[in-house]
Design an enzyme around this catalytic site. Structure first.
Site, PDB file in Angstrom:
ATOM      1  N   HIS A 162       0.829  -1.199   0.000  1.00 47.51           N
ATOM      2  CA  HIS A 162       0.000   0.000   0.000  1.00 47.51           C
ATOM      3  C   HIS A 162       0.864   1.250   0.000  1.00 47.51           C
ATOM      4  O   HIS A 162       1.983   1.245   0.494  1.00 47.51           O
ATOM      5  CB  HIS A 162      -0.971   0.030   1.188  1.00 47.51           C
ATOM      6  N   HIS A 198       0.688   5.146   1.276  1.00 45.47           N
ATOM      7  CA  HIS A 198       0.008   6.166   2.069  1.00 45.47           C
ATOM      8  C   HIS A 198       0.044   7.466   1.270  1.00 45.47           C
ATOM      9  O   HIS A 198       1.102   7.851   0.770  1.00 45.47           O
ATOM     10  CB  HIS A 198       0.744   6.411   3.391  1.00 45.47           C
TER      11      HIS A 198
END
Length: 141
Positions: free
Chosen positions: A100, A102
């Site tokens: 992922h 951010h």
């Protein structure tokens, strides 16, 4: 997709999230532990543990989605800047093992920005930097 991955559950819709954007390859949602107002995550829909495992096409899709979202979010939220952050491995602060990015809007107004970095840039040893760089060059072939 794995049964035990929190982010796979979010992508599948079995774990609730505040969705920000979605396309055929990526899913973006608000971070429930935000470092700043508007902090969100962009993930590939296909499970990859981390930066070392993600296929190049998924990495490109996540990065382009993060850029598109940042370009919209920064002015919409009145942010003064933005950080894109990936943590790869537990020792690099990764806590959910599904790749992922951010997207963290940054603000001069610290009531909207709770993120602080533990690293303060200071000059390094030039010879050590060159030697380390040579190791990376050699590893790249």
């Amino acid at each position: 997709m794995t049964d035990q991955c929190l982010f796979c559950g979010i992508v599948a819709g079995t774990v609730p999230s505040v969705k920000v954007a979605e396309d055929e390859t990526t899913y973006a949602f608000m971070d429930i532990n935000p470092g700043s107002d508007g902090h969100l995550l962009v993930v590939p829909k296909r499970h990859s543990k981390d930066l070392m495992e993600i296929p190049a096409d998924d990495l490109a899709a996540v990065t382009l989605a993060a850029q598109r979202i940042a370009k919209a979010a920064v002015p919409a939220l009145g942010a003064d800047g933005v950080n894109l952050l990936n943590c790869c491995g537990a020792d690099a602060w990764q806590t959910v093992f599904h790749f992922h990015l951010h997207v963290i809007p940054r603000y001069v107004d610290k009531s909207r920005d709770r993120l602080g970095l533990p690293w303060v840039p200071t000059p390094g040893d030039a010879e050590a930097i060159a030697a380390t760089g040579a190791k990376v060059v050699a590893a790249l072939g």
